[in-house]
Scaffold this motif. Sequence first.
Motif, mmCIF file in Angstrom:
data_model
loop_
_atom_site.group_PDB
_atom_site.id
_atom_site.type_symbol
_atom_site.label_atom_id
_atom_site.label_comp_id
_atom_site.label_asym_id
_atom_site.label_seq_id
_atom_site.Cartn_x
_atom_site.Cartn_y
_atom_site.Cartn_z
ATOM 1 N N UNK A 1 39.763 -60.915 -146.640
ATOM 2 C CA UNK A 1 39.568 -60.666 -148.042
ATOM 3 C C UNK A 1 41.039 -61.245 -149.003
ATOM 4 N N UNK A 2 41.533 -61.119 -148.370
ATOM 5 C CA UNK A 2 42.912 -61.110 -149.023
ATOM 6 C C UNK A 2 43.100 -62.555 -149.452
ATOM 7 N N UNK B 1 45.224 -59.014 -155.486
ATOM 8 C CA UNK B 1 44.298 -58.810 -154.164
ATOM 9 C C UNK B 1 45.178 -59.143 -152.816
ATOM 10 N N UNK B 2 45.981 -59.463 -152.527
ATOM 11 C CA UNK B 2 46.726 -59.844 -151.485
ATOM 12 C C UNK B 2 47.402 -61.532 -150.570
ATOM 13 N N UNK B 3 47.253 -61.092 -149.765
ATOM 14 C CA UNK B 3 47.355 -62.536 -149.592
ATOM 15 C C UNK B 3 48.099 -62.488 -147.778
ATOM 16 N N UNK C 1 49.489 -48.876 -157.702
ATOM 17 C CA UNK C 1 48.964 -50.459 -157.948
ATOM 18 C C UNK C 1 49.099 -51.021 -159.277
ATOM 19 N N UNK C 2 47.455 -50.127 -159.097
ATOM 20 C CA UNK C 2 46.742 -50.750 -160.412
ATOM 21 C C UNK C 2 47.462 -50.497 -161.459
ATOM 22 N N UNK D 1 48.235 -54.399 -158.490
ATOM 23 C CA UNK D 1 47.555 -54.343 -157.490
ATOM 24 C C UNK D 1 46.251 -54.491 -158.360
ATOM 25 N N UNK D 2 44.957 -54.571 -157.506
ATOM 26 C CA UNK D 2 43.625 -54.035 -157.263
ATOM 27 C C UNK D 2 43.015 -53.707 -156.029
ATOM 28 N N UNK D 3 42.076 -53.513 -157.139
ATOM 29 C CA UNK D 3 41.109 -53.000 -155.547
ATOM 30 C C UNK D 3 39.674 -53.234 -155.251
#
Length: 291
Positions: free
Chosen positions: A138-139, A146-148, A259-260, A265-267
């Motif tokens: 997903x990242x 959203x991530x890495x 985080x949001x 950050x995002x969910x």
Amino acid sequence: MRAHLITLAAFLCFGLMSPLCKWAMEGGLINGVSMAAFRLCGAAALFWLISPAAPAQHIDKADWKSIIIMSLCGMGINQFCYVTGVQYTSPTNACVITTSTPVFTFLLSAIFLHAAVTWRKISGLALAAMGALILILGSQMQGGRSGSPLGDGICLFSQLSASCYFVFFSGVIKKYHPIILMRWLFLISAVLTAPIWLPELCSLPWQELQLPEIAGTAYVVFFGSFISYLLMIVGQRHLEASTVAAYNYIQPVIAATVGIMLGVDTLTWQKIVAVLCIAAGVWCISRRTAH
């Protein structure tokens, strides 16, 4: 009830740490290496400061080798990798991955200590692995906040390191008072990793640090590394390990919310599915069989 509230407070501190750590590193002045240095050195100083309150206890000569390795597994490698992972991935991803520690602990115990392996535990391992895979893929697809995949992988390695600490050194952990043990583990890890972090701190533009860097780092050191460990010590003395572990799942909720709010950050649905898969996997692995 007091023990439950203390344990809840400990995991609230842990959950807030990753978004505030990310917030502090957003400006680019502080990176994962310097943040880890602040954590190790700050926590070492604070635990030595309160150590007179703990029972007088000397480390046996035969245990020093284990304590040095423990300091690297439980503090040095674990904390360096975790905050470096947070630098590259999202706070929620980092917190989701921290819930996988019981999975790595089971895996290492099964391989090296020949712990009992059942179909339920194998199913739990498969579920947790699927959750981690969903998170990483997903990242890769979402990218950005959203991530890495790199950050997720580094955070996973940090939990593997922490699991080595629990699996191979449980005897030493039980032998000494937690505060006495923590003061030595943080101090030794800070000294051993000094060649890595000392150049970073020497080149840090201290005069350019702003509120996010100062406040975020102060929180990570005092609440995320010192207060949280102290609260965990109290909680673990009065509650069963499975009860304490259950509180671990509030971390991603706290991390995602804060985080949001901070814009770091995002969910996504992948994160929610990953949390559910890893939680189910840990439950299968940790649940005791009735006799």
